[in-house]
Scaffold this motif. Structure first.
Motif, PDB file in Angstrom:
ATOM      1  N   ILE A  39       0.834  -1.207   0.000  1.00  0.00           N
ATOM      2  CA  ILE A  39       0.000   0.000   0.000  1.00  0.00           C
ATOM      3  C   ILE A  39       0.869   1.257   0.000  1.00  0.00           C
ATOM      4  O   ILE A  39       0.578   2.236  -0.706  1.00  0.00           O
ATOM      5  N   THR A  40       1.962   1.230   0.764  1.00  0.00           N
ATOM      6  CA  THR A  40       2.883   2.373   0.779  1.00  0.00           C
ATOM      7  C   THR A  40       3.463   2.604  -0.605  1.00  0.00           C
ATOM      8  O   THR A  40       3.573   3.749  -1.073  1.00  0.00           O
ATOM      9  N   THR A  41       3.834   1.523  -1.285  1.00  0.00           N
ATOM     10  CA  THR A  41       4.348   1.631  -2.651  1.00  0.00           C
ATOM     11  C   THR A  41       3.313   2.264  -3.571  1.00  0.00           C
ATOM     12  O   THR A  41       3.628   3.168  -4.361  1.00  0.00           O
ATOM     13  N   GLY A  42       2.069   1.789  -3.460  1.00  0.00           N
ATOM     14  CA  GLY A  42       0.996   2.340  -4.285  1.00  0.00           C
ATOM     15  C   GLY A  42       0.780   3.822  -4.044  1.00  0.00           C
ATOM     16  O   GLY A  42       0.552   4.591  -4.992  1.00  0.00           O
ATOM     17  N   LEU A  43       0.872   4.239  -2.779  1.00  0.00           N
ATOM     18  CA  LEU A  43       0.682   5.658  -2.449  1.00  0.00           C
ATOM     19  C   LEU A  43       1.826   6.509  -2.987  1.00  0.00           C
ATOM     20  O   LEU A  43       1.600   7.614  -3.511  1.00  0.00           O
ATOM     21  N   ILE A  44       3.066   6.023  -2.871  1.00  0.00           N
ATOM     22  CA  ILE A  44       4.219   6.758  -3.417  1.00  0.00           C
ATOM     23  C   ILE A  44       4.079   6.902  -4.932  1.00  0.00           C
ATOM     24  O   ILE A  44       4.287   7.981  -5.501  1.00  0.00           O
TER      25      ILE A  44
END
Length: 286
Positions: A39-44
């Motif tokens: 999810i962090t990757t997707g947000l970045i």
């Protein structure tokens, strides 16, 4: 030749990704680590996409992005499980086998017979696999028996197969959207899938998320760097060329694991990994 340096950057980031996953798997649930990281990757990637503007999406984009998200969800969760179970220098070199299903499928469906360099590549991968566990041998097949009865190795062989399939969908994901938006959607979907898995098993805990958010940021940053580098590389080169350079991550990871994690037999396993990487590259370019 910009694609070469982008793929090389992805290889370096991927090896660091392996190291951090190995370090973090003992700190929290695998499902929560994967969910938070994806999810962090997707947000970045989403922030990068906003700065780039909304792309024109091709009609097949939803099918492609869901497919690659699902493949990456399964592959990366199995990868996390493998790294928790065994040393990097034993399990990660097995990613070299990702090229073999492609070789077999092209022969069965297209009648494409491997060249001399392709056969040499198969030999080098087989030799490297044998050499990794070449110790206390009583029978010729002992190294293979030890490796292929190893759960971590079995997981990574499945990951290799899934990566072999997902790389093509990753390029389609870029072509059907752009280098940022498609990646953002892919990792957010993979994160949602993993979160549902974590909720179902009771591993999704807000207190743990708050406690370990820095780990999610580290993994998320590395995955976003890998994603952007490879997506831009795909726009300039064949998938096979980009992936062949990225495969150097196997060798880098083995070297890093010796230096950072003090894993055993570093020289021995580095030679084996080098042979397997060389074999994979020979098959890809054959």
């Amino acid at each position: 030749m910009v694609w070469y340096f982008l793929s090389l950057l992805a290889a370096i980031a991927t090896s660091a990704y392996f190291i951090f996953i190995k370090k973090f798997t003992d700190k929290l649930s695998l499902k929560l680590l994967a969910a938070g990281s994806f999810i962090t990757t997707g947000l970045i990637m989403g922030v990068l996409s906003l700065s780039n503007g909304f792309p024109v999406l091709k009609p097949d984009f939803p099918i492609v992005v869901f497919t690659t998200a699902f493949l990456n969800f399964i592959a990366n969760y199995l990868l996390y499980s493998a790294l928790k179970k065994d040393e990097i220098s034993v399990s990660i070199p097995m990613l070299s086998y990702a090229v073999l299903p492609t070789l077999l499928i092209s022969f069965l469906l297209l009648g494409e017979f491997p060249s001399t360099s392709g056969f040499l590549g198969v030999f080098l991968i087989s030799f490297g696999t044998y050499f990794i566990e070449l110790k206390n041998v009583k029978h010729f097949l002992d190294p293979y028996k030890r490796l292929f009865s190893n759960k971590a190795v079995q997981y990574v062989l499945i990951v290799a197969l899934l990566y072999g399939a997902s790389s093509t969908f990753d390029k389609l994901n870029v072509l059907y959207s752009d280098s940022f938006f498609g990646g953002s959607v892919k990792w957010l979907l993979a994160g949602i899938m993993t979160s549902m898995f974590a909720i179902y098993s009771g591993d999704f805990k807000i207190s743990e998320i708050k406690k370990h958010y820095k780990k999610f940021l580290i993994i998320g940053f590395l995955l976003a760097l890998i994603e952007v580098s490879m997506n831009l590389s795909y726009l300039e080169a064949f998938v096979s060329y980009s992936i062949s350079i990225k495969r150097l991550s196997i060798l880098f990871a083995v070297l890093y694991s010796a230096l950072v994690l003090k894993e055993s037999n570093p020289v021995h396993r580095s030679i084996a990994s080098l042979a397997m990487v060389a074999g994979a590259i020979l098959i890809i370019i054959s």
